[in-house]
Design a protein around this motif. Structure first.
Motif, mmCIF file in Angstrom:
data_model
loop_
_atom_site.group_PDB
_atom_site.id
_atom_site.type_symbol
_atom_site.label_atom_id
_atom_site.label_comp_id
_atom_site.label_asym_id
_atom_site.label_seq_id
_atom_site.Cartn_x
_atom_site.Cartn_y
_atom_site.Cartn_z
ATOM 1 N N LEU A 233 37.768 11.210 38.231
ATOM 2 C CA LEU A 233 37.931 9.832 38.692
ATOM 3 C C LEU A 233 36.694 9.245 39.357
ATOM 4 O O LEU A 233 36.496 8.038 39.326
ATOM 5 N N ILE A 234 35.867 10.086 39.960
ATOM 6 C CA ILE A 234 34.705 9.571 40.679
ATOM 7 C C ILE A 234 33.453 10.309 40.220
ATOM 8 O O ILE A 234 33.521 11.385 39.639
ATOM 9 N N THR A 235 32.305 9.699 40.497
ATOM 10 C CA THR A 235 31.027 10.328 40.190
ATOM 11 C C THR A 235 30.507 11.012 41.438
ATOM 12 O O THR A 235 30.119 10.362 42.407
ATOM 13 N N ALA A 236 30.518 12.340 41.429
ATOM 14 C CA ALA A 236 30.061 13.116 42.570
ATOM 15 C C ALA A 236 29.679 14.506 42.069
ATOM 16 O O ALA A 236 30.275 15.007 41.109
ATOM 17 N N PRO A 237 28.692 15.152 42.695
ATOM 18 C CA PRO A 237 28.253 16.490 42.254
ATOM 19 C C PRO A 237 29.230 17.584 42.672
ATOM 20 O O PRO A 237 28.956 18.406 43.547
ATOM 21 N N VAL A 238 30.395 17.576 42.048
ATOM 22 C CA VAL A 238 31.420 18.582 42.327
ATOM 23 C C VAL A 238 32.068 18.966 41.006
ATOM 24 O O VAL A 238 32.288 18.121 40.142
ATOM 25 N N GLU A 239 32.329 20.250 40.841
ATOM 26 C CA GLU A 239 32.954 20.719 39.608
ATOM 27 C C GLU A 239 34.103 21.666 39.947
ATOM 28 O O GLU A 239 34.144 22.263 41.035
ATOM 29 N N PRO A 240 35.063 21.804 39.032
ATOM 30 C CA PRO A 240 36.215 22.653 39.320
ATOM 31 C C PRO A 240 35.883 24.134 39.191
ATOM 32 O O PRO A 240 34.991 24.521 38.436
ATOM 33 N N ALA A 241 36.597 24.943 39.948
ATOM 34 C CA ALA A 241 36.472 26.396 39.852
ATOM 35 C C ALA A 241 37.864 26.993 40.033
ATOM 36 O O ALA A 241 38.459 26.857 41.103
ATOM 37 N N ARG A 242 38.366 27.604 38.972
ATOM 38 C CA ARG A 242 39.700 28.197 39.051
ATOM 39 C C ARG A 242 39.631 29.540 39.774
ATOM 40 O O ARG A 242 38.719 30.332 39.574
ATOM 41 N N ALA A 243 40.609 29.771 40.629
ATOM 42 C CA ALA A 243 40.738 31.056 41.320
ATOM 43 C C ALA A 243 42.080 31.668 40.948
ATOM 44 O O ALA A 243 43.123 31.040 41.130
ATOM 45 N N GLN A 244 42.058 32.872 40.402
ATOM 46 C CA GLN A 244 43.282 33.565 40.014
ATOM 47 C C GLN A 244 43.707 34.533 41.118
ATOM 48 O O GLN A 244 42.871 35.102 41.816
ATOM 49 N N ALA A 245 45.015 34.703 41.263
ATOM 50 C CA ALA A 245 45.531 35.568 42.320
ATOM 51 C C ALA A 245 46.801 36.269 41.858
ATOM 52 O O ALA A 245 47.455 35.851 40.896
ATOM 53 N N LEU A 246 47.129 37.336 42.569
ATOM 54 C CA LEU A 246 48.392 38.039 42.341
ATOM 55 C C LEU A 246 48.893 38.589 43.667
ATOM 56 O O LEU A 246 48.148 38.675 44.649
ATOM 57 N N ILE A 247 50.175 38.944 43.695
ATOM 58 C CA ILE A 247 50.759 39.546 44.885
ATOM 59 C C ILE A 247 51.691 40.667 44.447
ATOM 60 O O ILE A 247 52.352 40.579 43.411
ATOM 61 N N THR A 248 51.711 41.735 45.229
ATOM 62 C CA THR A 248 52.544 42.884 44.897
ATOM 63 C C THR A 248 53.956 42.720 45.457
ATOM 64 O O THR A 248 54.207 41.866 46.314
ATOM 65 N N GLU A 249 54.846 43.565 44.971
ATOM 66 C CA GLU A 249 56.130 43.756 45.640
ATOM 67 C C GLU A 249 55.852 44.470 46.972
ATOM 68 O O GLU A 249 54.773 45.027 47.167
ATOM 69 N N PRO A 250 56.795 44.438 47.929
ATOM 70 C CA PRO A 250 56.592 45.170 49.185
ATOM 71 C C PRO A 250 56.252 46.641 48.927
ATOM 72 O O PRO A 250 56.811 47.278 48.029
ATOM 73 N N ILE A 251 55.305 47.161 49.712
ATOM 74 C CA ILE A 251 54.819 48.531 49.566
ATOM 75 C C ILE A 251 55.215 49.337 50.797
ATOM 76 O O ILE A 251 54.907 48.940 51.937
ATOM 77 N N LYS A 252 55.873 50.448 50.589
ATOM 78 C CA LYS A 252 56.354 51.271 51.689
ATOM 79 C C LYS A 252 55.178 51.857 52.468
ATOM 80 O O LYS A 252 54.211 52.342 51.892
#
Length: 370
Positions: A233-252
């Protein structure tokens, strides 16, 4: 959009300030505008069902940079710039805590750690060598040493003997934070409309025409707080960066407690109760991860699982409970962009993956530009 008279009157008539994006920056800007202009009509437009981007998708690190990140930043920024940036992140974290309250965001000051893989000899030795220098640079801000050397007591595997500990780092509950911000905004009579995509705008000199998918309206000022989506939408020196994540089930009997950084911050993990949240890996495929599309890729998910199995939770059974991604806004400079683009158009973007730390300050500074 087939709007009634009442809808037009209540939401889209005599709008003083329109904010695009209901994340950390957008809502802080709205709240600050309410402080400055108590009688104004403030409208927040959000394209997602929830704040889209990173505000509800981040790992919940209340951090301002690991030592390897700081050393890396000193290669591309002046010492003064790096210190000023860390100061802004620290100021932003304190603003967030003061505004929302530690209990409401589940703030836990467990401290932060950086670990180094066995093969990462040069970075490990450089960070050890530069601890005194970095601590001296940051002493005026924190009044004590920020980074100290500690032996690994968490049972990690395949890493160097010592971790670098930062007692000032903490973790928060991202969902609680955003719920609290949204409640505060509603309580201050700030109008929030979800699933409204701004497709264009035109600064007319004395007002701005805002175009949605099938409807347009007028506002006196418009504020873009869309971070990784800003370039649409705008002109600015910014670009997207995807960050992937995961989470475990509870660990004893999980012994890991705190926030942890690896490989100049490209990987990060923490405990959430008895679970491990792990994210990162975009350095494996920068081109693919330079996107506004949500999703996961095999190369990164395999690496995250490998780190869990071989480094973080060796000889432990675990199951992945969930995977997701978020979109950050980055650029050649780590400094956020808080700027007036034209007579009635403003933006606060390029948070550089530090939205939790700096978002509240950027939103406040953005509102103060008007």
């Amino acid at each position: 959009m087939d709007l009634s008279y009442w809808e037009l009157k209540s939401w889209f008539t005599n709008v003083d300030y329109t904010i695009v994006g209901s994340g950390i920056v957008g809502l802080h800007a709205a709240l600050r505008l309410r402080e400055r202009f108590p009688q104004s009509k403030i409208l927040v437009l959000e394209k997602g069902a929830l704040p889209q981007g990173a505000s509800t998708k981040n790992a919940g690190f209340a951090c301002f940079g690991s030592i390897s990140e700081i050393i890396d930043d000193l290669q591309t920024h002046s010492e003064e710039e790096v210190v000023r940036l860390i100061q802004k992140r620290w100021q932003g974290l304190n603003l967030l805590r003061t505004g929302l309250g530690d209990a409401n965001i589940d703030f836990k000051n467990y401290g932060g750690y950086e670990l180094f893989l066995k093969e990462d000899v040069s970075s490990y030795e450089e960070c050890l060598q530069k601890i005194p220098f970095v601590n001296e640079v940051l002493r005026p801000l924190f009044q004590k040493d920020v980074f100290v050397k500690e032996a690994d007591r968490f049972g990690f595997q395949g890493i160097h003997e010592h971790l670098l500990f930062n007692p000032f780092e903490a973790q928060i509950d991202t969902g609680n934070m955003m719920q609290c911000l949204l409640k505060n905004a509603v309580s201050e009579n700030i109008l929030i409309l979800n699933q409204q995509t701004v497709t264009a705008y035109l600064d007319l000199g004395n007002e701005v025409e805002v175009v949605l998918d099938d409807f347009s309206f007028k506002t006196k000022k418009i504020v873009f707080a869309t971070n990784g989506f800003a370039s649409k939408l705008i002109t600015a020196p910014v670009e997207p960066a995807r960050a992937q994540a995961l989470i475990t089930e509870p660990i004893k009997n999980l012994k890991i407690k705190g926030t942890f950084h690896l490989d100049k911050g490209y990987y990060y993990f923490r405990n959430i109760g008895h679970r491990i949240l792990l994210g990162g890996g975009r350095n494996l495929d920068f081109r693919t991860e330079n996107t506004t599309e949500f999703g996961q890729t095999e190369i990164i998910q395999n690496k995250l699982e490998h780190l869990l199995k071989e480094v973080i939770l060796p000889n432990q059974n675990f199951e992945i409970a969930h995977r997701w991604s978020g979109i950050m806004g980055i650029g050649a400079s780590k400094n956020p962009i808080v700027s007036q683009l034209s007579e009635n158009v403003f933006c606060g973007v390029r948070l550089g993956g530090m939205g939790v730390a700096i978002g509240s300050l950027v939103g406040t500074e953005l509102a103060d530009l008007i």
